[in-house]
Scaffold this active site. Structure first.
Site, mmCIF file in Angstrom:
data_model
loop_
_atom_site.group_PDB
_atom_site.id
_atom_site.type_symbol
_atom_site.label_atom_id
_atom_site.label_comp_id
_atom_site.label_asym_id
_atom_site.label_seq_id
_atom_site.Cartn_x
_atom_site.Cartn_y
_atom_site.Cartn_z
ATOM 1 N N ALA A 99 7.818 -16.040 -10.354
ATOM 2 C CA ALA A 99 8.772 -16.851 -9.589
ATOM 3 C C ALA A 99 9.872 -16.006 -8.954
ATOM 4 O O ALA A 99 10.364 -16.322 -7.875
ATOM 5 C CB ALA A 99 9.390 -17.920 -10.496
ATOM 6 N N GLU A 100 10.249 -14.921 -9.623
ATOM 7 C CA GLU A 100 11.347 -14.092 -9.136
ATOM 8 C C GLU A 100 10.934 -13.142 -8.014
ATOM 9 O O GLU A 100 11.621 -13.038 -7.007
ATOM 10 C CB GLU A 100 11.962 -13.283 -10.282
ATOM 11 C CG GLU A 100 12.790 -14.093 -11.254
ATOM 12 C CD GLU A 100 14.118 -14.554 -10.696
ATOM 13 O OE1 GLU A 100 14.543 -14.079 -9.628
ATOM 14 O OE2 GLU A 100 14.745 -15.410 -11.339
#
Length: 185
Positions: free
Chosen positions: A41-42
């Site tokens: 996600a990052e």
């Protein structure tokens, strides 16, 4: 778009960093799949990722957080993962293993989670929590989320009466480096 990747694609991208992910997941007693979910996600596993807010590396550490958790070079994958996992463990402990709050704090900061007594009403943070939990659930199909608290510690699923007979896909997800990648001719 890495948020559309399946578990095989995520595990393939994570393979390059599996030594660090496994080392620090064990050291801090956090499921390695939660770490992979945060990294997906990052940064989509991009070691040189840089956000508009100045967050750097795989786990997108802002300089103040990196300094706080002893990371001198956020672009070094080993250092970044070590610091990111230490920060994640700090958040999990702080919020008594409430994944929603810990993940929201990883994105928006502890101050905002404390201020709103939960996930802040920011569209980005709410979507981030959903994305991380969806990816985490995909990587752990046997995991169920009860109420709002889930202990993100790895416990092997019970697939039957004979230990070690979980199937090659499951075993490969735990130790992908032990499985050769075939090439199509």
């Amino acid at each position: 778009d890495c948020l559309k990747w399946n578990s095989i694609q995520i595990n393939e991208k994570a393979r390059r960093f599996s030594d660090s992910i496994i080392k620090y997941s064990r050291k801090h007693n956090i499921d390695s799949n939660l770490i992979k979910s945060i990294i997906t996600a990052e940064s989509c596993f991009k070691t040189r990722a840089l956000s508009s807010a100045g967050a750097q590396g795989l786990m997108q550490l802002i300089p103040a957080t990196a300094k706080r958790f002893g990371v001198k070079n956020s672009y070094d994958p080993k250092h970044n993962i070590r610091g990111g996992v230490r920060y994640l463990r700090f958040l999990l402990d702080r919020y008594k293993w409430d994944l929603n709050k810990a993940i929201a704090a990883y994105n928006a900061g502890e101050g905002k989670v404390d201020q709103y007594k939960g996930i802040p009403p920011f569209k980005e943070t709410r979507q981030y929590v959903k994305n991380v939990l969806r990816i985490y659930g995909m990587l752990n199909p046997h995991l169920t989320f009860n109420n709002r608290r889930v202990k993100a510690v790895y416990y092997p699923p019970n697939f039957g009466h004979k230990p070690g007979r979980h199937g090659w896909k499951y075993n490969r997800s735990l130790a992908p480096h032990l499985y050769k990648q075939g090439t199509a001719n």
